[in-house]
Design a protein around this motif. Structure first.
Motif, PDB file in Angstrom:
ATOM      1  N   VAL B  78       0.905  -1.257  -0.065  1.00 25.07           N
ATOM      2  CA  VAL B  78       0.106  -0.045  -0.115  1.00 25.07           C
ATOM      3  C   VAL B  78       0.937   1.250   0.175  1.00 25.07           C
ATOM      4  O   VAL B  78       0.869   2.189  -0.890  1.00 25.07           O
ATOM      5  CB  VAL B  78      -0.993   0.128   1.359  1.00 25.07           C
ATOM      6  CG1 VAL B  78      -1.591   1.316   1.348  1.00 25.07           C
ATOM      7  CG2 VAL B  78      -1.946  -1.204   1.058  1.00 25.07           C
ATOM      8  N   VAL B  80       3.928   1.586  -1.127  1.00 21.31           N
ATOM      9  CA  VAL B  80       4.832   1.740  -2.185  1.00 21.31           C
ATOM     10  C   VAL B  80       3.704   2.008  -3.336  1.00 21.31           C
ATOM     11  O   VAL B  80       4.073   3.246  -4.062  1.00 21.31           O
ATOM     12  CB  VAL B  80       5.384   0.178  -2.630  1.00 21.31           C
ATOM     13  CG1 VAL B  80       6.083   0.469  -3.965  1.00 21.31           C
ATOM     14  CG2 VAL B  80       6.586   0.399  -1.842  1.00 21.31           C
ATOM     15  N   VAL B  81       2.801   1.271  -3.698  1.00 19.72           N
ATOM     16  CA  VAL B  81       2.149   1.560  -4.812  1.00 19.72           C
ATOM     17  C   VAL B  81       1.134   2.833  -4.585  1.00 19.72           C
ATOM     18  O   VAL B  81       1.196   3.856  -5.628  1.00 19.72           O
ATOM     19  CB  VAL B  81       1.073   0.410  -5.157  1.00 19.72           C
ATOM     20  CG1 VAL B  81       0.015   0.758  -6.157  1.00 19.72           C
ATOM     21  CG2 VAL B  81       1.727  -0.758  -5.447  1.00 19.72           C
ATOM     22  N   GLY B  82       0.505   2.881  -3.455  1.00 18.71           N
ATOM     23  CA  GLY B  82      -0.314   4.280  -3.185  1.00 18.71           C
ATOM     24  C   GLY B  82       0.591   5.402  -3.339  1.00 18.71           C
ATOM     25  O   GLY B  82       0.533   6.467  -3.771  1.00 18.71           O
ATOM     26  N   GLY B  83       1.791   5.206  -2.585  1.00 18.74           N
ATOM     27  CA  GLY B  83       2.927   6.569  -2.539  1.00 18.74           C
ATOM     28  C   GLY B  83       3.165   7.023  -3.980  1.00 18.74           C
ATOM     29  O   GLY B  83       3.131   8.085  -4.008  1.00 18.74           O
ATOM     30  N   TYR B  84       3.719   6.116  -4.837  1.00 17.42           N
ATOM     31  CA  TYR B  84       4.095   6.585  -5.980  1.00 17.42           C
ATOM     32  C   TYR B  84       2.963   7.015  -6.877  1.00 17.42           C
ATOM     33  O   TYR B  84       3.133   8.321  -7.426  1.00 17.42           O
ATOM     34  CB  TYR B  84       4.460   5.306  -6.781  1.00 17.42           C
ATOM     35  CG  TYR B  84       6.192   5.223  -6.416  1.00 17.42           C
ATOM     36  CD1 TYR B  84       7.290   6.109  -6.467  1.00 17.42           C
ATOM     37  CD2 TYR B  84       6.466   3.889  -5.633  1.00 17.42           C
ATOM     38  CE1 TYR B  84       8.325   5.926  -6.149  1.00 17.42           C
ATOM     39  CE2 TYR B  84       7.740   3.722  -5.602  1.00 17.42           C
ATOM     40  CZ  TYR B  84       8.835   4.628  -5.521  1.00 17.42           C
ATOM     41  OH  TYR B  84      10.084   4.502  -5.122  1.00 17.42           O
TER      42      TYR B  84
END
Lengths: 288, 97
Positions: B78, B80-84
């Motif tokens: 969450v 990594v994917v959400g952050g980027y």
């Protein structure tokens, strides 16, 4: 001689260099978008090559692979959903939430490693790293959740803490935490980890609860730095260079960014962390 | 020369210290509009603990360790994917202006 571990570590090095370039580019308006892309590709590379390492070692049963697949799918789903659905003005609290989850992940990795530790591997350095990872990660997790709650204007997070002397209370908690980590490192015993988790949970709350909502961006920047340090500590636990490099990179650059943001708001970091709530910004800041 | 596990530890500490210096030097002047995206983007990088989560889940010493590993994978993913993605959204917002 080129076994899978060497190849994987070389690819980790490539990913780490890409993180450094990506981060540097993100600080400039013209290259920021590309910087973020490079950094995200580096992360993808790190995940793919780690999966290859697990495959090459034959280290995972089918249950292990299933858990990995399930975790990646669920995590991606939630992440995509939140990132797409969130409104513009809610982005800061979303960053806080993501940051908390990152810190929490470090704690759980440390916990999982602790459970699988043989006596031979429970040396002082590994136990110290597990303790520190648990400590910083837990403070990051709960601190970030409080920051999220404050920015989201959830009522419980806006009341003052029912503690008479919060700073003395924090100091006691910090000392207890250091002792617990020292006990883990010196004896190789794992049980103090539970108490590290409990005390660090309390510390995460008491550190961030007294800080006013207007100062939250600075607090999130600082907690972001912490989550980097937690990842670096996890890197020491599992002896993994890409975690150590990326984690300490975020930890150090996060401190600098925190200072830059403080200056922009005309506040000093000490003032944000220990000062009164929202002193109007700039009456007695900038004395650093 | 004798190679012990302490040799490896000193190597790791060396890498750690040098990376800290890189981190200190890498960011100097940041325009205020980039503060939040930069914070968000570097937060996504700290999701690198996803690598640790994958490795410890694969190891899975017992069911509880596997369970913790699964939670770690979900949380880190969450992050990594959400952050980027959210960083990308912020940045493309600025570029339109």
């Amino acid at each position: 001689m080129l076994d899978s571990h060497i190849i994987v570590n070389l690819v980790y090095l490539v990913a780490a260099v890409m993180f450094i370039f990506g981060l540097k580019m993100m600080a400039h308006p013209r290259t920021a978008v590309r910087g973020n892309l490079i950094s995200s590709i580096a992360m993808l590379i790190a995940v793919v090559v780690t999966s290859y390492l697990i495959f090459a070692d034959g280290g995972a049963s089918w249950v292990g692979w299933l858990l990995i697949a399930v975790g990646l799918v669920i995590g991606s789903g939630i992440g995509i959903f939140l990132a797409v659905k969130v409104e513009m003005k809610q982005m800061p609290q979303l960053v806080a939430l993501f940051n908390g989850l990152g810190g929490g992940a470090s704690v759980f990795v440390a916990g999982a490693e602790l459970l699988g530790l043989t006596d031979a591997r429970a040396t002082a350095d590994v136990m110290l790293a597990i303790g520190i990872s648990g400590l910083i990660g837990t403070v990051t997790f709960w601190g970030s959740l409080v920051a999220f709650g404050k920015l989201q204007e959830i009522e419980i997070f806006e009341k003052p803490l029912p503690i008479p002397a919060p700073q003395a209370f924090n100091a006691v908690l910090a000392v207890v935490l250091l002792i617990l980590v020292a006990v883990m490192a010196s004896t190789g015993m794992g049980w103090p980890f539970i108490f590290v988790f409990i005390c660090a949970t309390a510390l995460g709350f008491t550190l961030v609860m007294p800080i006013g909502g207007a100062d939250m961006p600075v607090v999130i920047a600082l907690l972001n730095s912490y989550s980097g340090l937690a990842a670096a500590a996890t890197g020491f636990v599992i002896d993994n260079n890409v975690l150590i490099i990326s984690g300490s990179l975020v930890g150090a650059s996060g401190i600098i960014l925190t200072q830059i943001m403080c200056k922009a708001m005309n506040r000093s970091l000490i003032n944000v962390l220990f000062g009164t709530m929202q002193a109007g910004g700039g009456t007695f800041g900038s004395d650093d | 020369p004798k190679y012990t596990k302490w040799t490896a530890l000193v190597g790791s500490i060396t890498i750690f210290v040098l990376a800290v210096f890189v981190g200190f030097e890498i960011i100097t002047k940041v325009p205020p509009t980039l503060h939040t995206p930069l914070m968000s983007g570097s937060n996504a990088i700290s999701g690198i603990s996803i690598v640790g989560a994958l490795l410890s889940t694969a190891l899975g010493a017992n069911w509880f360790a596997s369970f913790l590993g699964l939670l770690a994978i979900i949380m880190a993913t969450v992050n990594v994917v959400g952050g980027y993605m959210v960083t990308h959204r912020m940045l493309s917002m600025f570029q339109k202006r």
